[in-house]
Design a protein around this motif. Structure first.
Motif, PDB file in Angstrom:
ATOM      1  N   ARG A   1      -0.580   4.125 -17.466  1.00 17.19           N
ATOM      2  CA  ARG A   1      -1.473   4.410 -16.341  1.00 17.19           C
ATOM      3  C   ARG A   1      -1.166   3.434 -15.206  1.00 17.19           C
ATOM      4  N   PRO A   2      -0.707   3.933 -14.061  1.00 12.03           N
ATOM      5  CA  PRO A   2      -0.366   3.024 -12.961  1.00 12.03           C
ATOM      6  C   PRO A   2      -1.597   2.293 -12.426  1.00 12.03           C
ATOM      7  N   ILE A   3      -1.364   1.118 -11.870  1.00  8.19           N
ATOM      8  CA  ILE A   3      -2.395   0.427 -11.095  1.00  8.19           C
ATOM      9  C   ILE A   3      -2.356   1.048  -9.698  1.00  8.19           C
ATOM     10  N   VAL A   4      -3.368   1.839  -9.378  1.00  7.81           N
ATOM     11  CA  VAL A   4      -3.369   2.601  -8.133  1.00  7.81           C
ATOM     12  C   VAL A   4      -4.190   1.863  -7.075  1.00  7.81           C
ATOM     13  N   ILE A   5      -3.555   1.573  -5.949  1.00  7.41           N
ATOM     14  CA  ILE A   5      -4.243   0.953  -4.817  1.00  7.41           C
ATOM     15  C   ILE A   5      -4.174   1.926  -3.643  1.00  7.41           C
ATOM     16  N   ILE A   6      -5.343   2.314  -3.156  1.00  8.64           N
ATOM     17  CA  ILE A   6      -5.448   3.302  -2.082  1.00  8.64           C
ATOM     18  C   ILE A   6      -6.050   2.624  -0.864  1.00  8.64           C
ATOM     19  N   THR A   7      -5.425   2.773   0.300  1.00  9.19           N
ATOM     20  CA  THR A   7      -5.968   2.163   1.512  1.00  9.19           C
ATOM     21  C   THR A   7      -6.500   3.242   2.450  1.00  9.19           C
ATOM     22  N   SER A   8      -7.494   2.848   3.245  1.00 11.10           N
ATOM     23  CA  SER A   8      -8.086   3.759   4.222  1.00 11.10           C
ATOM     24  C   SER A   8      -8.521   2.956   5.446  1.00 11.10           C
ATOM     25  N   ASN A   9      -8.286   3.532   6.627  1.00 13.28           N
ATOM     26  CA  ASN A   9      -8.748   2.924   7.875  1.00 13.28           C
ATOM     27  C   ASN A   9     -10.019   3.585   8.395  1.00 13.28           C
ATOM     28  N   ASN A  10     -10.657   4.378   7.532  1.00 10.21           N
ATOM     29  CA  ASN A  10     -11.925   5.025   7.871  1.00 10.21           C
ATOM     30  C   ASN A  10     -11.804   6.052   8.996  1.00 10.21           C
ATOM     31  N   GLU A  11     -10.626   6.656   9.163  1.00 11.70           N
ATOM     32  CA  GLU A  11     -10.488   7.687  10.180  1.00 11.70           C
ATOM     33  C   GLU A  11     -11.249   8.945   9.786  1.00 11.70           C
ATOM     34  N   LYS A  12     -11.385   9.180   8.481  1.00 12.30           N
ATOM     35  CA  LYS A  12     -12.155  10.322   7.970  1.00 12.30           C
ATOM     36  C   LYS A  12     -12.998   9.845   6.797  1.00 12.30           C
ATOM     37  N   GLU A  13     -14.147  10.508   6.607  1.00 11.90           N
ATOM     38  CA  GLU A  13     -14.957  10.256   5.423  1.00 11.90           C
ATOM     39  C   GLU A  13     -14.248  10.833   4.201  1.00 11.90           C
ATOM     40  N   LEU A  14     -14.259  10.109   3.113  1.00 16.61           N
ATOM     41  CA  LEU A  14     -13.635  10.582   1.884  1.00 16.61           C
ATOM     42  C   LEU A  14     -14.685  11.289   1.019  1.00 16.61           C
ATOM     43  N   PRO A  15     -14.281  12.325   0.266  1.00 14.45           N
ATOM     44  CA  PRO A  15     -15.235  13.106  -0.534  1.00 14.45           C
ATOM     45  C   PRO A  15     -15.937  12.256  -1.593  1.00 14.45           C
ATOM     46  N   ASP A  16     -17.206  12.587  -1.853  1.00 13.67           N
ATOM     47  CA  ASP A  16     -17.993  11.837  -2.840  1.00 13.67           C
ATOM     48  C   ASP A  16     -17.350  11.870  -4.226  1.00 13.67           C
ATOM     49  N   ALA A  17     -16.815  13.031  -4.600  1.00 15.55           N
ATOM     50  CA  ALA A  17     -16.203  13.151  -5.927  1.00 15.55           C
ATOM     51  C   ALA A  17     -15.028  12.189  -6.077  1.00 15.55           C
ATOM     52  N   PHE A  18     -14.313  11.981  -5.008  1.00 12.98           N
ATOM     53  CA  PHE A  18     -13.189  11.048  -5.033  1.00 12.98           C
ATOM     54  C   PHE A  18     -13.699   9.611  -5.093  1.00 12.98           C
ATOM     55  N   LEU A  19     -14.717   9.303  -4.287  1.00  8.92           N
ATOM     56  CA  LEU A  19     -15.249   7.944  -4.247  1.00  8.92           C
ATOM     57  C   LEU A  19     -15.806   7.521  -5.609  1.00  8.92           C
ATOM     58  N   ARG A  20     -16.402   8.476  -6.327  1.00  9.58           N
ATOM     59  CA  ARG A  20     -16.980   8.147  -7.642  1.00  9.58           C
ATOM     60  C   ARG A  20     -15.928   7.654  -8.623  1.00  9.58           C
ATOM     61  N   ARG A  21     -14.708   8.061  -8.429  1.00  5.74           N
ATOM     62  CA  ARG A  21     -13.644   7.709  -9.366  1.00  5.74           C
ATOM     63  C   ARG A  21     -12.916   6.424  -8.989  1.00  5.74           C
ATOM     64  N   CYS A  22     -13.308   5.817  -7.884  1.00  7.42           N
ATOM     65  CA  CYS A  22     -12.624   4.611  -7.395  1.00  7.42           C
ATOM     66  C   CYS A  22     -13.496   3.376  -7.547  1.00  7.42           C
ATOM     67  N   PHE A  23     -12.829   2.230  -7.626  1.00  4.18           N
ATOM     68  CA  PHE A  23     -13.516   0.947  -7.432  1.00  4.18           C
ATOM     69  C   PHE A  23     -13.296   0.576  -5.971  1.00  4.18           C
ATOM     70  N   PHE A  24     -14.371   0.302  -5.267  1.00  3.61           N
ATOM     71  CA  PHE A  24     -14.290   0.128  -3.810  1.00  3.61           C
ATOM     72  C   PHE A  24     -14.344  -1.341  -3.413  1.00  3.61           C
ATOM     73  N   HIS A  25     -13.543  -1.681  -2.394  1.00  2.00           N
ATOM     74  CA  HIS A  25     -13.642  -3.020  -1.813  1.00  2.00           C
ATOM     75  C   HIS A  25     -13.365  -2.955  -0.316  1.00  2.00           C
ATOM     76  N   TYR A  26     -14.231  -3.589   0.442  1.00  2.00           N
ATOM     77  CA  TYR A  26     -14.030  -3.694   1.893  1.00  2.00           C
ATOM     78  C   TYR A  26     -13.528  -5.106   2.206  1.00  2.00           C
ATOM     79  N   ILE A  27     -12.351  -5.189   2.816  1.00  4.55           N
ATOM     80  CA  ILE A  27     -11.799  -6.494   3.190  1.00  4.55           C
ATOM     81  C   ILE A  27     -12.414  -6.914   4.517  1.00  4.55           C
TER      82      ILE A  27
END
Length: 281
Positions: free
Chosen positions: A151-177
């Motif tokens: 299982r890869p260590i997956v790191i996903i970045t976002s600049n908040n240009e669009k809202e991401l779907p709730d179903a996707f967010l539920r599956r992630c660990f979130f961090h704001y730098i």
């Protein structure tokens, strides 16, 4: 397998906790923050710190989720069939592996960077849910199922240009730098310019944060732009006294093109300088 930062990347305690939590939970780490806060570089440094291979998938507005799995080049196969090419007998010759397929096939557990996911269509994150959950996908053209060796260590970045779907967010660990405070920024500068004089750093940081605090600024300068500016200050031998100067005719600091990146913000500083001169007059 713990991430503690590297010699070239200053990771705050909360960021280290987030990375290690995502690794432990085997969840994608979704990282948001201002441009220039080191989101993309984080994946590179995590891979280096834990000795893992790195696979980078940089997302564009035209990127489709299927491209991360594989692409089937039917046009090339049709052309080759018309030319009598022997390659057409094996459909695998016309299947191009995507970044997820590459990550799934790795002998060692890799770090997979999905960079700027918010640039793609709003359906893009949802289209990857099943593959990221199950760590497998089906190749219809060959009838095979590709399963991840690790299982890869997956790191996903976002600049908040669009809202991401709730179903996707539920599956992630979130961090704001968060944007680095002055003390953290000094540590970052120390990594890049260990011999830089303290007085110049002190005055440069004051100017930098003053610029970021100007009301109405369209684009605040980032960490990478500060480092570029410091490099220019060193190259041109600009003194701390020059940076400390409070002449209202010089509201914009020397070599400001490294920090102020659009004409609207330049005009803003010109107006502020004009108003300051009028108040003094």
């Amino acid at each position: 397998m713990k991430f503690e930062g590297t010699k070239t990347y200053v990771a705050t305690e909360d960021l280290r906790v987030a990375v290690n939590a995502a690794i432990t939970l085997e969840r994608p780490l979704l990282v948001k923050g201002e441009p220039g806060t080191g989101k993309t570089v984080l994946a590179i440094e995590v891979a280096e710190a834990i000795g893992a291979p790195l696979i980078e998938w940089h997302i564009k507005s035209t990127t489709k989720a299927q491209q991360g799995l594989y692409e089937y080049d039917a046009v090339s196969r049709l052309r080759d069939s018309q030319l009598g090419d022997e390659r057409v007998k094996d459909i695998r010759n016309y299947i191009k592996r995507g970044k997820l397929w590459d990550a799934f096939e790795m002998e060692a557990r890799p770090v997979l960077l999905i960079d700027e996911i918010d640039k793609a269509d709003i359906e893009f994150p949802n289209d990857l849910l099943q593959e990221l959950d199950r760590m497998e996908f089906f190749v219809y053209e060959t009838g095979e199922t590709v399963q991840a060796r690790h299982r890869p260590i997956v790191i996903i970045t976002s600049n908040n240009e669009k809202e991401l779907p709730d179903a996707f967010l539920r599956r992630c660990f979130f961090h704001y730098i968060k944007f680095p405070d002055a003390d953290t920024m000094r540590d970052i500068i120390e990594v890049h310019y260990p011999d830089l004089k303290g007085r110049l750093v002190r005055e440069a940081l004051k100017v930098f944060y003053d610029i970021r605090d100007v009301p109405g600024l369209k684009k605040k300068p980032s960490t990478s732009e500060l480092l570029d500016w410091l490099k220019l200050l060193l190259s041109e031998d600009i003194s701390p006294e020059t940076l400390r100067e409070k002449d209202p005719r010089k509201m914009i600091p020397p070599l400001h093109g490294a920090l102020v990146k659009n004409e609207q913000d330049v005009h803003l500083f010109e107006r502020l300088a004009f108003m300051a001169r009028r108040q003094q007059g």
